[in-house]
Design an enzyme around this catalytic site. Structure first.
Site, PDB file in Angstrom:
ATOM      1  N   GLU A   1      -1.343   4.647   0.293  1.00  0.00           N
ATOM      2  CA  GLU A   1      -1.137   5.736   1.267  1.00  0.00           C
ATOM      3  C   GLU A   1      -0.478   6.870   0.504  1.00  0.00           C
ATOM      4  O   GLU A   1       0.703   6.789   0.161  1.00  0.00           O
ATOM      5  CB  GLU A   1      -0.231   5.268   2.408  1.00  0.00           C
ATOM      6  CG  GLU A   1      -0.771   4.087   3.203  1.00  0.00           C
ATOM      7  CD  GLU A   1      -2.038   4.390   3.983  1.00  0.00           C
ATOM      8  OE1 GLU A   1      -2.447   5.565   4.053  1.00  0.00           O
ATOM      9  OE2 GLU A   1      -2.628   3.437   4.512  1.00  0.00           O
TER      10      GLU A   1
ATOM     11  N   GLY B   1      11.090   2.994 -10.263  1.00  0.00           N
ATOM     12  CA  GLY B   1       9.659   2.786 -10.120  1.00  0.00           C
ATOM     13  C   GLY B   1       8.999   2.366 -11.416  1.00  0.00           C
ATOM     14  O   GLY B   1       8.164   1.461 -11.441  1.00  0.00           O
TER      15      GLY B   1
ATOM     16  N   CYS C   1       3.926  13.280   4.693  1.00  0.00           N
ATOM     17  CA  CYS C   1       2.589  13.261   4.089  1.00  0.00           C
ATOM     18  C   CYS C   1       1.554  13.839   5.038  1.00  0.00           C
ATOM     19  O   CYS C   1       0.536  14.352   4.607  1.00  0.00           O
ATOM     20  CB  CYS C   1       2.224  11.838   3.700  1.00  0.00           C
ATOM     21  SG  CYS C   1       2.434  10.680   5.065  1.00  0.00           S
TER      22      CYS C   1
ATOM     23  N   LYS D   1       9.822  -3.096  -3.149  1.00  0.00           N
ATOM     24  CA  LYS D   1      10.550  -2.200  -4.050  1.00  0.00           C
ATOM     25  C   LYS D   1      10.678  -0.856  -3.335  1.00  0.00           C
ATOM     26  O   LYS D   1       9.818   0.004  -3.435  1.00  0.00           O
ATOM     27  CB  LYS D   1       9.764  -2.035  -5.355  1.00  0.00           C
ATOM     28  CG  LYS D   1      10.583  -1.648  -6.579  1.00  0.00           C
ATOM     29  CD  LYS D   1      11.340  -0.347  -6.469  1.00  0.00           C
ATOM     30  CE  LYS D   1      10.550   0.910  -6.680  1.00  0.00           C
ATOM     31  NZ  LYS D   1      11.374   2.130  -6.454  1.00  0.00           N
TER      32      LYS D   1
ATOM     33  N   GLU E   1       0.478  19.691  -2.523  1.00  0.00           N
ATOM     34  CA  GLU E   1       1.417  19.234  -1.504  1.00  0.00           C
ATOM     35  C   GLU E   1       2.818  19.726  -1.867  1.00  0.00           C
ATOM     36  O   GLU E   1       3.322  19.437  -2.948  1.00  0.00           O
ATOM     37  CB  GLU E   1       1.389  17.708  -1.463  1.00  0.00           C
ATOM     38  CG  GLU E   1       2.224  17.145  -0.356  1.00  0.00           C
ATOM     39  CD  GLU E   1       2.148  15.622  -0.306  1.00  0.00           C
ATOM     40  OE1 GLU E   1       2.291  14.985  -1.366  1.00  0.00           O
ATOM     41  OE2 GLU E   1       1.961  15.081   0.793  1.00  0.00           O
TER      42      GLU E   1
END
Ligand code: NAD
Length: 471
Positions: free
Chosen positions: A244, A202, A278, A169, A378
């Protein structure tokens, strides 16, 4: 206008049951360039059923068959290199050089998995037990938009190496890139059902994968918040997970650092993938005794990192992927100013000479404290924070004072000293003085940066489970 109106199930391109449309944009112009017809929950179910059927025979395929298949996948993807580069620029806004790197990385992922598989022994004797490493079953793969082909290829390659099957996906925002990748993978003649690609939302397709009893394992790359939701959803059926997630990686500039080398290292680590990485080194820890010198040098060096047209070979930083991402980055720049950080360069708004697209000024704050929002969260854009420190002990404390633990960078002349600092950083990977990445080393994070590791034999074992037979 491109219309992506097919998904890939059981070895064939099919029209999705889902009918919702999603607009695709060119981030450099903010114009709509295409539409995606999104898969829905029924499509996800069909894909899982196909992967489950395929597992019965693919799990018994030989190592040699899978190695040959991985090389074919690399070859067919490599043939579409130019198309993939073009789509990555057009749909994602990655600068040319980055787009080429991304396409080559994806091809390399299949070759690397073939090498790892070649060297891997699935059976070992432990005392009186014969231990075999068994493929897990159907794997749900969920990937983000910031390196679409690479994430699909990296995860799929290891699933194939392990003898499992999967449903992928990808992000809905990368549908044109996904279409090219899917066509290339189809060309390789993979047995039907071994991989299925269902691009959709999602919270629809991703949620079916996360909760489905027939999915044994989830391999996810994306935000920490979504990772947490997936972990919860997978708990009910005890899914194995590899997550991750995000990062807030420190770049430790040691007292003895040569700024001529450390500053390009810091800017490359901070602005890679237009800051939408990331592993971006977004907290630059600088000795207070050399702060003024560092600020002067980095303010000058930043000229080599212009933000602008991704098709211009001189561009280092492309646009943000979406209006939402642009707004998010702007809001963090505003927060930095409000919380009292000192703007060294960049700031709010678009860079000169750009208009329309989602461009951000490469921005560096100084006098940042590690408790400020811009040092804790982040940002996922070209916004860096310089945090002064008094001594090495304090630098290590600041580096580790974060919820994340994905990556870290150390710059210093004395390599033994740099290594001893690296040893004390809580992060899945540490890079000293711009050393090249070792692709077969484990990749993944401590703390909220994730669970498990990808890459090399660690990445293969993430899709295997030991079984011991005695007698
Ligand atoms: P995201 O978490 O919003 O989305 C990632 C994927 O998850 C997308 O395919 C999305 O459709 C899907 N998703 C969203 N909600 C879901 C749900 N409830 N259930 C199942 N799937 C769901 O992340 P993003 O905005 O696409 O990507 C940016 C994030 O990814 C950043 O936080 C970044 O740090 C992280 N990232 C991590 C790595 C890594 O390897 N550690 C690499 C790249 C990006």
């Amino acid at each position: 206008m491109t219309l992506i109106d097919q998904i890939y199930i059981d070895g064939a391109f099919v029209t999705p049951h889902g009918t919702d449309l999603f607009d695709l944009h060119n981030p450099a112009t903010a114009q709509v360039i295409g539409q995606l017809r999104m898969a829905d929950a029924i499509d996800a179910e069909a894909a899982i059923a196909a992967a489950k059927r395929a597992f019965a025979s693919f799990s018994r395929s030989t190592k040699a068959e899978r190695i040959a298949l991985l090389h074919r996948l690399a070859d067919t993807l490599d043939k579409r290199r130019e198309d993939l580069i073009e789509a990555t620029i057009e749909e994602y806004g990655a600068p040319i050089s980055r787009s080429a790197w991304m396409a080559d990385y994806a091809v390399g992922a299949f070759r690397l998995a073939a090498q790892v598989l070649e060297a891997y022994d699935f059976t070992r004797q432990i005392g009186t037990a014969r231990v075999t490493m068994e493929p897990l079953g159907v794997v749900g793969i969920i990937t983000p938009w910031n390196a679409n082909a690479g994430f699909i290829a990296g995860k799929l390659a290891m699933v194939i190496a392990s003898g499992s099957t999967c449903v992928i996906k990808p992000s809905e925002m990368s549908a044109i890139q996904t279409q090219i990748v899917t066509e290339a993978l189809h060309e390789a003649g993979v047995p039907a059902g071994v991989f299925n690609i269902v691009t959709g939302r999602g919270d629809v397709v991703g949620a079916v994968l996360s909760g489905h009893r027939d999915v044994a394992k989830l391999s996810f790359t994306g935000s920490t918040a979504t990772g947490r939701a997936i972990l919860r959803a997978g708990a009910e059926s005890f899914k194995r997970v590899t997550l991750e997630l995000g990062g807030k990686s420190p770049m430790l500039v040691l007292e003895d650092a040569d700024f001529g080398a450390a500053i390009p290292f810091a800017l490359n680590a901070g602005f890679m993938n237009s800051g939408q990485a990331c592993i971006a080194g977004s907290r630059i820890l600088v000795p207070a005794s050399r702060l003024a010198e560092f600020e002067a040098a980095i303010s000058e060096a930043i000229a080599a990192f212009p933000s602008g047209d991704p098709r211009d070979p001189a561009t280092a930083i492309g646009p943000m992927v979406s209006q939402r991402q642009w707004d998010r980055v702007q809001s963090y720049i505003a927060k930095g100013l409000n919380e009292g950080a000192r703007l060294l360069t960049g700031g709010e708004g678009r860079p000169d000479g750009t208009q329309g697209g989602w461009f951000v000024k490469p921005t560096i704050f100084s006098d940042v404290r590690n408790d400020m929002t811009i040092a804790r969260e982040e940002i996922f854009g070209p916004v860096l924070s310089i945090i002064p420190y008094a001594d090495e002990e304090q630098a290590i404390t600041i580096a580790n004072d974060t919820d994340y633990g994905l990556h870290a960078y150390v710059a210093g002349r004395d390599e033994d000293r740099a290594r001893s600092v690296a040893d004390r950083i809580v992060a899945g990977r540490v890079i000293i003085n711009a050393a090249p990445m070792e692709m077969s080393a484990p990749f993944g994070g401590f703390k909220h940066s994730g669970i498990g590791r990808e890459g090399g034999s660690f990445g293969l074992e993430a899709f295997l489970e030991p079984k011991a037979v005695m007698g």
